[in-house]
Write a protein that holds these residues in place. Structure first.
Motif, PDB file in Angstrom:
ATOM      1  N   ASP A 203      22.922 -29.662 -38.750  1.00  0.00           N
ATOM      2  CA  ASP A 203      22.523 -28.171 -39.102  1.00  0.00           C
ATOM      3  C   ASP A 203      23.867 -27.396 -38.860  1.00  0.00           C
ATOM      4  OD1 ASP A 203      21.442 -25.731 -39.540  1.00  0.00           O
ATOM      5  OD2 ASP A 203      19.452 -26.438 -38.758  1.00  0.00           O
ATOM      6  N   VAL A 204      24.451 -26.708 -39.868  1.00  0.00           N
ATOM      7  CA  VAL A 204      25.598 -25.682 -39.732  1.00  0.00           C
ATOM      8  C   VAL A 204      25.199 -24.406 -40.450  1.00  0.00           C
ATOM      9  CG1 VAL A 204      28.011 -25.306 -40.141  1.00  0.00           C
ATOM     10  CG2 VAL A 204      27.160 -27.763 -39.763  1.00  0.00           C
ATOM     11  N   ALA A 205      25.325 -23.206 -39.464  1.00  0.00           N
ATOM     12  CA  ALA A 205      25.111 -22.105 -39.780  1.00  0.00           C
ATOM     13  C   ALA A 205      26.185 -20.842 -39.584  1.00  0.00           C
ATOM     14  CB  ALA A 205      23.640 -21.421 -39.688  1.00  0.00           C
ATOM     15  N   LYS A 206      26.233 -19.752 -40.197  1.00  0.00           N
ATOM     16  CA  LYS A 206      27.220 -18.800 -39.884  1.00  0.00           C
ATOM     17  C   LYS A 206      26.838 -17.305 -40.309  1.00  0.00           C
ATOM     18  CE  LYS A 206      32.320 -17.854 -39.877  1.00  0.00           C
ATOM     19  NZ  LYS A 206      33.517 -18.124 -40.422  1.00  0.00           N
ATOM     20  N   ASP A 207      26.807 -16.320 -39.452  1.00  0.00           N
ATOM     21  CA  ASP A 207      26.803 -14.969 -39.762  1.00  0.00           C
ATOM     22  C   ASP A 207      27.811 -14.696 -40.710  1.00  0.00           C
ATOM     23  OD1 ASP A 207      24.600 -14.986 -38.250  1.00  0.00           O
ATOM     24  OD2 ASP A 207      25.496 -14.008 -36.778  1.00  0.00           O
ATOM     25  N   CYS A 208      27.506 -13.777 -41.929  1.00  0.00           N
ATOM     26  CA  CYS A 208      28.369 -13.375 -42.662  1.00  0.00           C
ATOM     27  C   CYS A 208      27.843 -12.080 -43.299  1.00  0.00           C
ATOM     28  CB  CYS A 208      28.700 -14.618 -43.616  1.00  0.00           C
ATOM     29  SG  CYS A 208      27.535 -15.096 -44.828  1.00  0.00           S
ATOM     30  N   SER A 209      28.794 -11.438 -44.424  1.00  0.00           N
ATOM     31  CA  SER A 209      28.209 -10.488 -45.240  1.00  0.00           C
ATOM     32  C   SER A 209      29.165 -10.581 -46.539  1.00  0.00           C
ATOM     33  CB  SER A 209      28.553  -9.026 -44.448  1.00  0.00           C
ATOM     34  OG  SER A 209      28.303  -8.157 -45.426  1.00  0.00           O
ATOM     35  N   VAL A 210      28.369 -11.157 -47.290  1.00  0.00           N
ATOM     36  CA  VAL A 210      28.943 -11.501 -48.805  1.00  0.00           C
ATOM     37  C   VAL A 210      28.245 -11.383 -49.773  1.00  0.00           C
ATOM     38  CG1 VAL A 210      30.557 -13.350 -47.756  1.00  0.00           C
ATOM     39  CG2 VAL A 210      28.483 -13.900 -48.642  1.00  0.00           C
ATOM     40  N   GLU A 211      28.836 -11.010 -50.925  1.00  0.00           N
ATOM     41  CA  GLU A 211      28.039 -10.698 -52.337  1.00  0.00           C
ATOM     42  C   GLU A 211      27.889 -11.844 -52.888  1.00  0.00           C
ATOM     43  OE1 GLU A 211      30.059  -8.032 -54.535  1.00  0.00           O
ATOM     44  OE2 GLU A 211      30.177  -6.314 -53.277  1.00  0.00           O
ATOM     45  N   LEU A 212      26.560 -12.110 -53.593  1.00  0.00           N
ATOM     46  CA  LEU A 212      26.159 -13.228 -54.132  1.00  0.00           C
ATOM     47  C   LEU A 212      27.066 -13.683 -55.606  1.00  0.00           C
ATOM     48  CD1 LEU A 212      22.238 -13.001 -53.922  1.00  0.00           C
ATOM     49  CD2 LEU A 212      23.597 -14.991 -53.391  1.00  0.00           C
ATOM     50  N   GLU A 213      26.961 -14.613 -56.199  1.00  0.00           N
ATOM     51  CA  GLU A 213      27.583 -14.897 -57.445  1.00  0.00           C
ATOM     52  C   GLU A 213      29.141 -14.401 -57.318  1.00  0.00           C
ATOM     53  OE1 GLU A 213      24.775 -15.006 -60.924  1.00  0.00           O
ATOM     54  OE2 GLU A 213      24.831 -12.925 -60.092  1.00  0.00           O
ATOM     55  N   SER A 214      29.750 -14.361 -56.175  1.00  0.00           N
ATOM     56  CA  SER A 214      31.117 -14.308 -55.935  1.00  0.00           C
ATOM     57  C   SER A 214      31.875 -15.532 -55.377  1.00  0.00           C
ATOM     58  CB  SER A 214      31.245 -13.013 -54.924  1.00  0.00           C
ATOM     59  OG  SER A 214      31.017 -13.432 -53.492  1.00  0.00           O
ATOM     60  N   GLU A 215      33.344 -15.391 -55.520  1.00  0.00           N
ATOM     61  CA  GLU A 215      33.986 -16.468 -54.987  1.00  0.00           C
ATOM     62  C   GLU A 215      34.031 -16.462 -53.797  1.00  0.00           C
ATOM     63  OE1 GLU A 215      38.049 -16.070 -56.214  1.00  0.00           O
ATOM     64  OE2 GLU A 215      37.689 -16.221 -58.392  1.00  0.00           O
TER      65      GLU A 215
END
Length: 245
Positions: A203-215
């Motif tokens: 199980d691997v997880a990470k906090d992030c702040s990204v837009e969907l449907e983006s590179e």
């Protein structure tokens, strides 16, 4: 990261992608979203799931309080092979029973996540995760599969049973949970001890702040996959992979 390796017949029994969002929708919103998704997918089943809290009198053993809390909605399709779970702030997509392509899993997860984001008012991802449950055939000793299991104390001893759970955080702030255990696996209709296998749960997880449907989103998912692969291939003997190539 090194170039990703690929097994033509991977020992994966369940592959999961999980998204946590920065906005939530209420219970009715989750129900409406799941029903709308079900209505455009022929043959898919929709069920509600939750958890039950029970309070028991320790002296008498009698139950004097029980409550059920809503948790989310589950959609199941392709004869149960694909499962989508919608919660108030979370989307989880699983491929169960057979896994062949990362791209197919990622595509299913993105479609489900976009539907949630639109329902929640353009919600953004704040945490991503992947989980892969592998089951490897165990013919003799655990040392035949793992690179660094515990060492037998005396010559001639065979390590036949094993359980270990480790949690890491690397320099890139990935949260990594690894569970290894030997279990007896057999069809439910059969009796007897069953074939022993090694359960390898990553199980691997990470906090992030990204837009969907983006590179950036595609890159974030690939990053989690790379970490998972590093743990998987780095933990197993090369000979243990021959049956899955």
């Amino acid at each position: 990261m090194t170039h990703p390796r690929h097994l033509s017949n991977p020992p994966v029994t369940e592959a999961v992608i999980d998204f946590v969002f920065d906005r939530s929708i209420d219970e009715d919103g989750v129900r409406s979203l799941a029903k709308a998704v079900r209505d455009v997918r022929e043959g898919w089943e929709l069920t509600e799931f939750g958890h039950v809290e029970t309070t028991v009198n320790v002296t008498s053993g009698e139950t004097y309080k029980q409550s059920r809390a809503f948790e989310g909605m589950r959609l199941s399709g392709d004869s149960g092979r694909i499962i989508i779970q919608y919660r108030c702030d979370r989307v989880t997509v699983s491929h169960v029973g057979s896994y062949s392509e990362w791209e197919a899993l990622a595509d299913d997860a993105m479609v489900a996540a976009v539907a949630f984001a639109e329902s929640a008012g353009d919600a953004q991802i704040k945490r991503t995760g992947v989980r892969f449950v592998n089951v490897l055939s165990l013919k003799n000793s655990v040392t035949d599969l793992l690179r660094s299991p515990p060492k037998p104390i005396r010559d001639g001893w065979t390590l036949t049973d094993y359980w270990d759970r480790q949690v890491f955080k690397d320099s890139s702030q990935h949260s990594i949970s690894v569970t290894l255990a030997t279990v007896a696996q057999r069809p439910m209709a059969e009796e007897g001890p069953g074939q022993k296998v090694l359960l390898f749960d990553i199980d691997v997880a990470k906090d992030c702040s990204v837009e969907l449907e983006s590179e950036e989103m595609a890159s974030a998912l690939q990053d989690l996959r790379d970490v998972k692969n590093a743990v998987f291939f780095g933990s197993l003997q090369e000979a243990a992979l021959e049956a899955y190539k």
